[in-house]
Design a protein around this motif. Structure first.
Motif: not given
Lengths: 67, 169
Positions: A30-41
Motif C-alpha cells: 500500500k506504500m507503493a506509488i501504484n498499490p493496485n497494479p492488477g486493478l490499474n492494468a
C-alpha cells in the motif's frame, strides 16, 4: 541568523534518513506509488479500448477490447 | 556571515560527518547485541561460538532477497555444520509474531535471534538488507556481504570454506 537556520536544516535533513532495517512499512504494497497494479492494468485496458485515440500510456487497442 | 556563525556552521558540518562516517567493522571483534533467542528472552551469546566459523545474517520478512537466501543458507549450514560452521540469523521485523509465522511455514535449522528494537543492526552498522557478517574462529568480523542474489552463492560458500580451513591459533 535565518541563513544559519536554513543551512542547519539542509545539513541535518539527510541525517534523518530511514535505516535499512526500518523499511518494513515502506516495503508494504500500500506504500507503493501504484498499490493496485492488477486493478490499474484492467482499467488501462478498458480505457485504451474505449478511448483508443486518447491516453498515450500502456498498450494501445483498436477499440475491440480483445487485445 | 559573521565569524561566530561561520564557526557554528563548521562545527555542525563536523558533527554530521561524524554520524555519517561509521566505524569499520571488518577486523573487529564481534560486538555484543541484545538479540533474543527464538521466542525466549535469552540473549544470544556470540562468545559461545568461539572456535566456530559463524555467519550472522540480518533479515526481515518484508525483504524478498532475505527470504530468497534462506533455503541456500540452510542447505549450506547443514552441509558444513560438522566442520564447525553455524549461522545465526537475526530478524529485525517490528512484529516478531509475523516472523515466527513465516518461520513456521518455512522452517530453518540454524539459530534465530530477534531484535525489533533496532539495536543489533545499529551496533553492526547494517548497510543493506540482508547483510551477512562472516565471523572467524577467533570471533572477529572478517567480511561483510550486502544483499543477496543467486550469483552470490559461490562467493558466500568460498568465504565460509576459506575461514573453515584456517587453523585456530
Amino acid at each position: 541568523m535565518y541563513k544559519v537556520i536554513i543551512l542547519w536544516v539542509i545539513i541535518f535533513l539527510p541525517a534523518c534518513s530511514v535505516k535499512p532495517w526500518e523499511r518494513g512499512n515502506l516495503a508494504k504494497q500500500k506504500m507503493a506509488i501504484n498499490p493496485n497494479p492488477g486493478l490499474n492494468a484492467l482499467r488501462d485496458h478498458a480505457f485504451t479500448s474505449k478511448e483508443a485515440s486518447q491516453g498515450g500510456f500502456g498498450s494501445s487497442g483498436g477499440g475491440c477490447g480483445c487485445n | 556571515m559573521r565569524g561566530g556563525e561561520l564557526k557554528i556552521l563548521i562545527a555542525c558540518i563536523f558533527l554530521v560527518a561524524s554520524f555519517i562516517v561509521s566505524a569499520e567493522m571488518v577486523g573487529q571483534k564481534v560486538p555484543f547485541c541484545p538479540a533474543k533467542i527464538n521466542a525466549s528472552e535469552q540473549n544470544i551469546d556470540f562468545e559461545k561460538y568461539r572456535g566456530k566459523v559463524i555467519l550472522i545474517d540480518f533479515w526481515a520478512t518484508w525483504c524478498p532477497p532475505c527470504k530468497q537466501s534462506m533455503p541456500f543458507l540452510n542447505a549450506l549450514r547443514n552441509e558444513l555444520v560438522s566442520q564447525g560452521f553455524e549461522i545465526i540469523a537475526i530478524n529485525v521485523d517490528d512484529d516478531r509474531e509475523g516472523a515466527l509465522a513465516f518461520l513456521k511455514a518455512y522452517p530453518v535449522d540454524y539459530l534465530l535471534g530477534f531484535d525489533s528494537s533496532g539495536v543489533c543492526p545499529s551496533t553492526f552498522d547494517v548497510k543493506a538488507m540482508p547483510s551477512s557478517y562472516f565471523i572467524d574462529k577467533q570471533g572477529r568480523v572478517r567480511d561483510i556481504h550486502l544483499g543477496y542474489r543467486e550469483n552470490d552463492q559461490r562467493y558466500i560458500r568460498n568465504k565460509i570454506t576459506e575461514l573453515l580451513a584456517e587453523k585456530r591459533p
